[in-house]
Design a protein around this motif. Structure first.
Motif, PDB file in Angstrom:
ATOM      1  N   GLY A 152      -8.686  -3.903  -8.969  1.00  0.00           N
ATOM      2  CA  GLY A 152      -7.515  -4.231  -8.166  1.00  0.00           C
ATOM      3  C   GLY A 152      -7.139  -3.114  -7.214  1.00  0.00           C
ATOM      4  O   GLY A 152      -7.336  -1.932  -7.517  1.00  0.00           O
ATOM      5  N   VAL A 153      -6.631  -3.465  -6.037  1.00  0.00           N
ATOM      6  CA  VAL A 153      -6.074  -2.499  -5.093  1.00  0.00           C
ATOM      7  C   VAL A 153      -4.753  -3.053  -4.579  1.00  0.00           C
ATOM      8  O   VAL A 153      -4.615  -4.259  -4.345  1.00  0.00           O
ATOM      9  CB  VAL A 153      -7.028  -2.212  -3.907  1.00  0.00           C
ATOM     10  N   GLU A 154      -3.789  -2.151  -4.409  1.00  0.00           N
ATOM     11  CA  GLU A 154      -2.459  -2.566  -3.932  1.00  0.00           C
ATOM     12  C   GLU A 154      -1.937  -1.556  -2.929  1.00  0.00           C
ATOM     13  O   GLU A 154      -2.207  -0.355  -3.044  1.00  0.00           O
ATOM     14  CB  GLU A 154      -1.490  -2.684  -5.122  1.00  0.00           C
ATOM     15  N   ALA A 155      -1.219  -2.067  -1.928  1.00  0.00           N
ATOM     16  CA  ALA A 155      -0.599  -1.205  -0.905  1.00  0.00           C
ATOM     17  C   ALA A 155       0.724  -1.844  -0.521  1.00  0.00           C
ATOM     18  O   ALA A 155       0.825  -2.550   0.489  1.00  0.00           O
ATOM     19  CB  ALA A 155      -1.506  -1.055   0.308  1.00  0.00           C
ATOM     20  N   THR A 156       1.728  -1.616  -1.363  1.00  0.00           N
ATOM     21  CA  THR A 156       3.019  -2.274  -1.167  1.00  0.00           C
ATOM     22  C   THR A 156       3.694  -1.867   0.136  1.00  0.00           C
ATOM     23  O   THR A 156       4.462  -2.633   0.723  1.00  0.00           O
ATOM     24  CB  THR A 156       3.958  -1.968  -2.350  1.00  0.00           C
ATOM     25  N   ASP A 157       3.423  -0.653   0.611  1.00  0.00           N
ATOM     26  CA  ASP A 157       4.036  -0.189   1.861  1.00  0.00           C
ATOM     27  C   ASP A 157       3.100  -0.325   3.057  1.00  0.00           C
ATOM     28  O   ASP A 157       3.362   0.236   4.134  1.00  0.00           O
ATOM     29  CB  ASP A 157       4.459   1.284   1.719  1.00  0.00           C
ATOM     30  N   GLY A 158       2.011  -1.043   2.895  1.00  0.00           N
ATOM     31  CA  GLY A 158       1.074  -1.239   3.992  1.00  0.00           C
ATOM     32  C   GLY A 158       0.005  -0.162   4.036  1.00  0.00           C
ATOM     33  O   GLY A 158       0.114   0.883   3.388  1.00  0.00           O
ATOM     34  N   LEU A 159      -1.041  -0.422   4.797  1.00  0.00           N
ATOM     35  CA  LEU A 159      -2.157   0.511   4.941  1.00  0.00           C
ATOM     36  C   LEU A 159      -1.960   1.405   6.153  1.00  0.00           C
ATOM     37  O   LEU A 159      -1.362   0.994   7.154  1.00  0.00           O
ATOM     38  CB  LEU A 159      -3.473  -0.266   5.078  1.00  0.00           C
ATOM     39  N   ILE A 160      -2.479   2.626   6.063  1.00  0.00           N
ATOM     40  CA  ILE A 160      -2.367   3.607   7.144  1.00  0.00           C
ATOM     41  C   ILE A 160      -3.774   4.007   7.577  1.00  0.00           C
ATOM     42  O   ILE A 160      -4.631   4.310   6.738  1.00  0.00           O
ATOM     43  CB  ILE A 160      -1.595   4.865   6.689  1.00  0.00           C
ATOM     44  N   GLY A 161      -4.012   4.023   8.890  1.00  0.00           N
ATOM     45  CA  GLY A 161      -5.309   4.401   9.420  1.00  0.00           C
ATOM     46  C   GLY A 161      -5.747   5.775   8.945  1.00  0.00           C
ATOM     47  O   GLY A 161      -4.927   6.655   8.672  1.00  0.00           O
ATOM     48  N   SER A 162      -7.053   5.970   8.832  1.00  0.00           N
ATOM     49  CA  SER A 162      -7.571   7.218   8.276  1.00  0.00           C
ATOM     50  C   SER A 162      -8.957   7.492   8.841  1.00  0.00           C
ATOM     51  O   SER A 162      -9.664   6.577   9.280  1.00  0.00           O
ATOM     52  CB  SER A 162      -7.637   7.095   6.747  1.00  0.00           C
ATOM     53  N   ASP A 163      -9.357   8.778   8.814  1.00  0.00           N
ATOM     54  CA  ASP A 163     -10.732   9.151   9.138  1.00  0.00           C
ATOM     55  C   ASP A 163     -11.521   9.223   7.843  1.00  0.00           C
ATOM     56  O   ASP A 163     -11.075   9.848   6.877  1.00  0.00           O
ATOM     57  CB  ASP A 163     -10.776  10.523   9.832  1.00  0.00           C
ATOM     58  N   MET A 164     -12.688   8.606   7.829  1.00  0.00           N
ATOM     59  CA  MET A 164     -13.475   8.634   6.594  1.00  0.00           C
ATOM     60  C   MET A 164     -14.973   8.691   6.882  1.00  0.00           C
ATOM     61  O   MET A 164     -15.447   8.222   7.916  1.00  0.00           O
ATOM     62  CB  MET A 164     -13.147   7.419   5.716  1.00  0.00           C
ATOM     63  N   LEU A 165     -15.679   9.327   5.963  1.00  0.00           N
ATOM     64  CA  LEU A 165     -17.138   9.411   5.987  1.00  0.00           C
ATOM     65  C   LEU A 165     -17.643   8.676   4.757  1.00  0.00           C
ATOM     66  O   LEU A 165     -17.376   9.102   3.624  1.00  0.00           O
ATOM     67  CB  LEU A 165     -17.586  10.877   5.961  1.00  0.00           C
ATOM     68  N   LEU A 166     -18.332   7.556   4.965  1.00  0.00           N
ATOM     69  CA  LEU A 166     -18.812   6.770   3.831  1.00  0.00           C
ATOM     70  C   LEU A 166     -19.946   7.498   3.119  1.00  0.00           C
ATOM     71  O   LEU A 166     -20.795   8.122   3.752  1.00  0.00           O
ATOM     72  CB  LEU A 166     -19.292   5.394   4.298  1.00  0.00           C
ATOM     73  N   ALA A 184      -4.186  -2.235   9.637  1.00  0.00           N
ATOM     74  CA  ALA A 184      -3.507  -1.005   9.201  1.00  0.00           C
ATOM     75  C   ALA A 184      -2.742  -0.375  10.363  1.00  0.00           C
ATOM     76  O   ALA A 184      -3.031  -0.633  11.536  1.00  0.00           O
ATOM     77  CB  ALA A 184      -4.541  -0.017   8.652  1.00  0.00           C
ATOM     78  N   LYS A 185      -1.781   0.477  10.040  1.00  0.00           N
ATOM     79  CA  LYS A 185      -1.010   1.188  11.076  1.00  0.00           C
ATOM     80  C   LYS A 185      -1.825   2.391  11.563  1.00  0.00           C
ATOM     81  O   LYS A 185      -2.273   3.212  10.757  1.00  0.00           O
ATOM     82  CB  LYS A 185       0.328   1.664  10.518  1.00  0.00           C
ATOM     83  N   GLY A 186      -2.010   2.485  12.871  1.00  0.00           N
ATOM     84  CA  GLY A 186      -2.703   3.637  13.414  1.00  0.00           C
ATOM     85  C   GLY A 186      -4.200   3.439  13.540  1.00  0.00           C
ATOM     86  O   GLY A 186      -4.720   2.327  13.442  1.00  0.00           O
ATOM     87  N   GLU A 224      -8.423   0.483  16.033  1.00  0.00           N
ATOM     88  CA  GLU A 224      -6.988   0.637  16.331  1.00  0.00           C
ATOM     89  C   GLU A 224      -6.268  -0.525  15.667  1.00  0.00           C
ATOM     90  O   GLU A 224      -6.494  -1.691  16.009  1.00  0.00           O
ATOM     91  CB  GLU A 224      -6.744   0.618  17.844  1.00  0.00           C
ATOM     92  N   GLY A 225      -5.409  -0.211  14.705  1.00  0.00           N
ATOM     93  CA  GLY A 225      -4.739  -1.272  13.965  1.00  0.00           C
ATOM     94  C   GLY A 225      -3.827  -2.112  14.842  1.00  0.00           C
ATOM     95  O   GLY A 225      -3.197  -1.603  15.778  1.00  0.00           O
ATOM     96  N   VAL A 226      -3.764  -3.408  14.570  1.00  0.00           N
ATOM     97  CA  VAL A 226      -2.862  -4.320  15.280  1.00  0.00           C
ATOM     98  C   VAL A 226      -1.955  -4.995  14.253  1.00  0.00           C
ATOM     99  O   VAL A 226      -2.221  -4.964  13.046  1.00  0.00           O
ATOM    100  CB  VAL A 226      -3.646  -5.378  16.088  1.00  0.00           C
TER     101      VAL A 226
END
Length: 436
Positions: A152-166, A184-186, A224-226
């Motif tokens: 399970g994954v949860e994000a009650t306050d919404g997702l935030i953009g991030s830099d990531m290396l898979l 997501a935001k950002g 870019e999140g919309v």
């Protein structure tokens, strides 16, 4: 369970049109959850795995309308997120590996997503860490119930953009993370992203819905999140793995076959790998023409004369889904080939069935096999065998179609998971195959 009875040793002739791509359809169908508006998808293959996912979407509350063969309209305006925590969902979601990709869009739009440990082919360990690490990078909280293998994954306050290396260029992992990031935001950047044509198709579809995904076709995606996405119409590409299967079938049965509407620009290394085995492929418009190889096919060695090695790699490398086909084709080549399956440690274990049919194969370890070609001087002989997974299943079917005598293949549901009406389509070009 169903079986195929196959009379082998018959040359085929005619045209065959590939179905819509299974691996693209799994991603595209999950993406309909990103919007409450109508999404029309065309060229959906009528196969078990895809039909299971469509049923799952319907049970989630997605409205589904069939417009015609391979064409559906989906509208996810009344999604029942509570269904995710029912016993029915745990059973249904666990039977299909592609169900993992509903988590990203559900997390993006509803703030939570759950999934039981997915099923699928038994071809070795297939980790899910990349998916969930990506969600955590976007701000989600992860939980796992070891007793019933429920994620399970949860994000009650919404997702935030991030830099990531898979940590790996996972196709389904990249698809899941991108679907989460578009709302997501950002800004999100994903480095070491998968860049397969089917993932490119997903990104193009989401852009048509109003997403802002750039870097498509590269291993660095920027999103870019919309705030929301709208509807669209999308057509699924032809299945490159099925196209490779038909090339292998034509070579092994020494048949003259034309594969229609293959989308050449999305085939990558597939034509070149088969050419290395000595198989003649001609580009005719957007079709592949394969003449009858009555004199067999000669394997090309490396420049220094060493044995040809064919291995899998992330796109634009050679797809692992076709290594089983290449291995079977090599059994009747003029020359020797080393097959190196890097990604899945159990995918070569079906070679014992080919050895029973008379193939000369040395299984070096779980990842490598040396194939000593017969050059059609010693035909494979018919036998009774069981299909262990989709790709091994089609490989055994090709072997049976080239073999002397009548073969029986059991557990053909595995083949039906990935190939649409395969017996009907083969009979149309002259194959003697009966479903019982």
């Amino acid at each position: 369970m169903g079986i195929f009875k196959i009379e082998g040793g018959i040359s085929l002739k005619g045209e065959i049109t590939p179905q819509g791509a299974k691996n693209e359809a799994l991603q595209i169908l999950c993406a309909v959850l990103l919007t409450p508006e109508k999404v029309i998808i065309n060229n959906i293959p009528d196969i078990i795995d895809i039909n299971k996912l469509i049923t799952l979407l319907g049970n989630l509350g997605v409205k589904i309308q069939k417009n015609g063969p391979g064409s559906f309209t989906f509208q996810a305006d009344e999604v029942n997120v509570g269904y995710l925590e029912t016993e029915a969902f745990k059973k249904e979601g666990g039977s299909l590996r592609g169900s993992i990709m509903i988590v990203g869009p559900l997390l993006a739009r509803f703030g939570k997503g759950y999934i039981p440990k997915p099923g699928g082919d038994k071809i070795g360990r297939r980790r899910l860490d990349t998916h969930f690490e990506g969600f955590i990078n976007l701000g989600a909280k992860f939980r796992y119930n070891k007793e019933d293998h429920f994620y399970g994954v949860e994000a009650t306050d919404g997702l935030i953009g991030s830099d990531m290396l898979l940590d790996e260029a996972s196709v389904t992992g990249t698809a899941n993370i991108v679907m989460a990031a578009v709302l997501a935001k950002g800004k999100t950047t994903i480095y070491n992203a998968a860049c397969e044509p089917y993932l490119q198709q997903l990104c193009k579809m989401m852009n048509a819905m109003g997403a802002k995904v750039s870097g498509i076709g590269s291993n660095l995606l920027t999103i870019e999140g919309v705030e929301s996405l709208g509807g669209c119409t999308h057509r699924i590409l032809p299945d490159m793995v099925e196209i490779g299967s038909w090339i292998g079938l034509a070579a092994m049965t020494r048949s003259e076959i034309t594969i229609k509407d293959v989308s050449w620009e999305n085939l990558g290394l597939i034509p070149n790998v088969f050419r290395k085995l000595g198989i003649t492929l001609e580009k005719k418009g957007d079709d592949i023409y394969i003449p009858s190889h009555k004199d067999g096919y000669q394997v090309k060695t490396d420049i220094d004369g060493s044995i040809l090695t064919i291995s899998d790699a992330p796109w634009p490398g050679f797809t692992p889904d076709l290594l089983s086909i290449v291995l079977v084709v090599a059994t009747q080549a003029r020359g020797d080939v080393l097959i190196h399956q890097k990604m899945f440690e159990s995918r070569l274990f079906f070679v014992d069935k080919l050895i029973d049919m008379g193939a000369k194969i040395i299984l070096c370890d779980p990842h490598r096999a040396v194939v000593i070609g017969h050059d059609f001087k010693s035909r494979l002989k018919a036998t009774t065998m069981s299909s262990p997974d989709i790709r091994a299943g089609i490989s055994l079917l090709i072997a049976a179609l080239s073999a002397k005598g009548t073969s029986t293949i059991q557990n053909i549901e595995q083949i039906d998971r990935g190939y649409e009406r395969i017996d009907e389509r083969l009979r149309a070009i002259g194959a003697k195959i009966v479903r019982a």
